[in-house]
Design a protein around this motif. Sequence first.
Motif, mmCIF file in Angstrom:
data_model
loop_
_atom_site.group_PDB
_atom_site.id
_atom_site.type_symbol
_atom_site.label_atom_id
_atom_site.label_comp_id
_atom_site.label_asym_id
_atom_site.label_seq_id
_atom_site.Cartn_x
_atom_site.Cartn_y
_atom_site.Cartn_z
ATOM 1 N N SER A 115 51.936 41.089 30.248
ATOM 2 C CA SER A 115 53.273 41.538 30.648
ATOM 3 C C SER A 115 53.821 40.744 31.834
ATOM 4 C CB SER A 115 53.250 43.030 30.993
ATOM 5 O OG SER A 115 52.370 43.282 32.074
ATOM 6 N N SER A 116 52.944 40.020 32.532
ATOM 7 C CA SER A 116 53.393 39.211 33.664
ATOM 8 C C SER A 116 52.522 37.967 33.778
ATOM 9 C CB SER A 116 53.345 40.012 34.969
ATOM 10 O OG SER A 116 52.033 40.487 35.219
ATOM 11 N N LEU A 117 53.138 36.856 34.203
ATOM 12 C CA LEU A 117 52.436 35.574 34.276
ATOM 13 C C LEU A 117 52.984 34.760 35.447
ATOM 14 C CD1 LEU A 117 51.483 33.166 31.424
ATOM 15 C CD2 LEU A 117 53.061 32.332 33.180
ATOM 16 N N VAL A 118 52.090 34.106 36.171
ATOM 17 C CA VAL A 118 52.483 33.202 37.242
ATOM 18 C C VAL A 118 52.045 31.786 36.874
ATOM 19 C CG1 VAL A 118 52.182 32.540 39.658
ATOM 20 C CG2 VAL A 118 52.357 34.960 39.043
ATOM 21 N N ILE A 173 47.344 34.058 35.110
ATOM 22 C CA ILE A 173 47.727 32.905 35.914
ATOM 23 C C ILE A 173 47.649 31.678 35.014
ATOM 24 C CG2 ILE A 173 47.273 31.545 37.980
ATOM 25 C CD1 ILE A 173 48.056 34.460 38.511
ATOM 26 N N PHE A 174 48.692 30.856 35.058
ATOM 27 C CA PHE A 174 48.785 29.681 34.198
ATOM 28 C C PHE A 174 48.654 28.429 35.057
ATOM 29 C CE2 PHE A 174 51.063 26.479 31.699
ATOM 30 C CZ PHE A 174 50.573 26.708 30.419
ATOM 31 N N LEU A 175 47.740 27.541 34.675
ATOM 32 C CA LEU A 175 47.502 26.298 35.411
ATOM 33 C C LEU A 175 47.558 25.119 34.452
ATOM 34 C CD1 LEU A 175 44.365 27.482 37.440
ATOM 35 C CD2 LEU A 175 46.630 27.098 38.424
ATOM 36 N N ASP A 178 41.363 45.025 31.557
ATOM 37 C CA ASP A 178 42.784 45.348 31.733
ATOM 38 C C ASP A 178 43.687 44.165 31.382
ATOM 39 O OD1 ASP A 178 42.288 47.959 32.546
ATOM 40 O OD2 ASP A 178 42.007 47.366 34.638
ATOM 41 N N GLY A 179 43.113 43.149 30.754
ATOM 42 C CA GLY A 179 43.910 42.032 30.251
ATOM 43 C C GLY A 179 44.048 40.838 31.167
ATOM 44 N N GLY A 180 43.305 40.827 32.269
ATOM 45 C CA GLY A 180 43.419 39.724 33.207
ATOM 46 C C GLY A 180 42.740 38.449 32.725
ATOM 47 N N LYS A 181 43.372 37.316 32.958
ATOM 48 C CA LYS A 181 42.749 36.032 32.628
ATOM 49 C C LYS A 181 43.526 34.882 33.271
ATOM 50 C CE LYS A 181 45.024 35.409 28.096
ATOM 51 N NZ LYS A 181 44.781 35.126 26.650
ATOM 52 N N VAL A 182 42.874 33.741 33.318
ATOM 53 C CA VAL A 182 43.504 32.505 33.776
ATOM 54 C C VAL A 182 43.616 31.581 32.566
ATOM 55 C CG1 VAL A 182 43.336 30.506 35.303
ATOM 56 C CG2 VAL A 182 42.542 32.740 36.092
ATOM 57 N N ILE A 183 44.806 31.036 32.353
ATOM 58 C CA ILE A 183 45.050 30.134 31.233
ATOM 59 C C ILE A 183 45.208 28.721 31.790
ATOM 60 C CG2 ILE A 183 46.524 29.602 29.256
ATOM 61 C CD1 ILE A 183 47.506 32.543 29.402
ATOM 62 N N ILE A 184 44.300 27.840 31.412
ATOM 63 C CA ILE A 184 44.297 26.472 31.930
ATOM 64 C C ILE A 184 44.620 25.496 30.806
ATOM 65 C CG2 ILE A 184 42.859 24.657 32.965
ATOM 66 C CD1 ILE A 184 41.156 26.925 34.190
ATOM 67 N N VAL A 188 44.965 15.296 23.523
ATOM 68 C CA VAL A 188 43.787 14.996 24.333
ATOM 69 C C VAL A 188 43.463 16.134 25.301
ATOM 70 C CG1 VAL A 188 44.161 12.520 24.200
ATOM 71 C CG2 VAL A 188 45.142 13.801 26.104
ATOM 72 N N ARG A 189 44.320 17.148 25.338
ATOM 73 C CA ARG A 189 44.103 18.278 26.236
ATOM 74 C C ARG A 189 43.671 19.518 25.488
ATOM 75 N NH1 ARG A 189 49.610 17.412 29.686
ATOM 76 N NH2 ARG A 189 50.236 16.580 27.655
ATOM 77 N N SER A 190 43.209 20.506 26.237
ATOM 78 C CA SER A 190 42.717 21.756 25.679
ATOM 79 C C SER A 190 43.348 22.935 26.403
ATOM 80 C CB SER A 190 41.197 21.859 25.808
ATOM 81 O OG SER A 190 40.533 20.817 25.125
ATOM 82 N N ILE A 191 43.280 24.099 25.755
ATOM 83 C CA ILE A 191 43.625 25.359 26.415
ATOM 84 C C ILE A 191 42.318 26.065 26.741
ATOM 85 C CG2 ILE A 191 44.682 27.620 26.155
ATOM 86 C CD1 ILE A 191 46.772 26.409 24.364
ATOM 87 N N ILE A 192 42.134 26.427 28.000
ATOM 88 C CA ILE A 192 40.933 27.125 28.421
ATOM 89 C C ILE A 192 41.337 28.513 28.934
ATOM 90 C CG2 ILE A 192 38.828 27.012 29.803
ATOM 91 C CD1 ILE A 192 39.445 24.068 30.331
ATOM 92 N N GLU A 193 40.821 29.541 28.297
ATOM 93 C CA GLU A 193 41.059 30.912 28.753
ATOM 94 C C GLU A 193 39.830 31.360 29.536
ATOM 95 O OE1 GLU A 193 43.032 33.383 25.473
ATOM 96 O OE2 GLU A 193 42.306 31.610 24.410
ATOM 97 N N VAL A 194 40.045 31.748 30.801
ATOM 98 C CA VAL A 194 38.948 32.102 31.692
ATOM 99 C C VAL A 194 39.089 33.584 32.074
ATOM 100 C CG1 VAL A 194 37.668 31.408 33.742
ATOM 101 C CG2 VAL A 194 39.172 29.766 32.598
ATOM 102 N N TYR A 195 37.986 34.316 31.936
ATOM 103 C CA TYR A 195 38.025 35.763 32.132
ATOM 104 C C TYR A 195 37.173 36.189 33.323
ATOM 105 C CZ TYR A 195 39.618 35.335 27.303
ATOM 106 O OH TYR A 195 40.278 34.962 26.161
ATOM 107 N N PRO A 196 37.690 37.129 34.139
ATOM 108 C CA PRO A 196 36.934 37.627 35.293
ATOM 109 C C PRO A 196 35.802 38.546 34.864
ATOM 110 C CG PRO A 196 38.999 38.822 35.061
ATOM 111 C CD PRO A 196 39.033 37.726 34.038
#
Length: 351
Positions: A189-192, A249-251, A279-285, A343-351
Amino acid sequence: MESQNILNAQAELWNQTFSFVKSLTLKCAIELGIPNAIHSHGQPMTLSELHTALSLPACNKTNLLRLVRMLTHSGFLMVQNTGKNNEEVYDLTPISRLVINNSDSTSSLSSFVLGILQFTLVKPSFHLGDWLKQDKLEPFEMAFGCTFWELAGKLPDFNTLFNGAMTSDSSFLSQFIVKEHGNVFQGISSLVDVGGGCGSVATAIAKAFPKIECTVLDLPQVVGHLPSNGLVKFVSGDMFSNIPRADAIFLKWILHDWCDEDCIKILQRCKEAIPSKEDGGKVIIVDIVVGSDVGSINHQPQLLFDMMMMTLTKGKEREENEWSNLFKEAGFDSYKITASLGVRSIIEVYP
């Protein structure tokens, strides 16, 4: 036979020695507007038609032929014998179509190419050998007496050109992120977007997923003057100090700019800003994973970018085990890599 092998080796040595000419020929073609001219013409062009369209001096018609000969050899243009009197005509290829600038193309990569091939980014490479012999200044600092980020803060023109290159890449890549990998945004619902510049990717995400509240965090000199576009909120700040709270969080192309220690700090700030995995938290790289399966694309662009990071910043392109170590050191439990962005990837990182 031995003599021929030696001569073949010399030819390959020349090929690698003069590779910089290939890059600068590409830069020249974009600056002259060759792809735009052929695109506007609506069909392949003869050399005479191209020469006229570009408004070049008559004395340079032969030199233009030499230029397009190199461009066709490199695959940037294609040549056919279908003009008047069987005259050769030149047409665009998938590569040159990527740098067309017109009202129908919002994702041209011309700004990216010109931004990367500016002399400021090339000069540090001349210091690479000297840098490897010592353990102090980075190549960029040896060339300019300050870090990449410090110079960007001092020189507005350089900062504008670099940000334009990053915006060009973001606009191009965002269409594939939202259309083909929208599942990574499910339940958010929210992304930085950290280091998101003028908000190209965040805006694309907000348009594709209206229920997601998108924020861009970047340095004051990057976003301080940007008004809200009605889709994205811009916040000035420092990702090393604090990142606004959000579900995700999007990087994109951020962590490759920094050494391991700094990446861990950034990831720790990310972890503090998101809820638990439950609760749905993750970092998208979005970044390069060296050695990842890139299908028909060879790995050389990954290695070239790694060398560029080595000359410009303290960062690097990382293999999966290096990414894994960063996530572990920053306190994350698990991650998932999807290698399907060229040449790039999407990495989903979970706490």
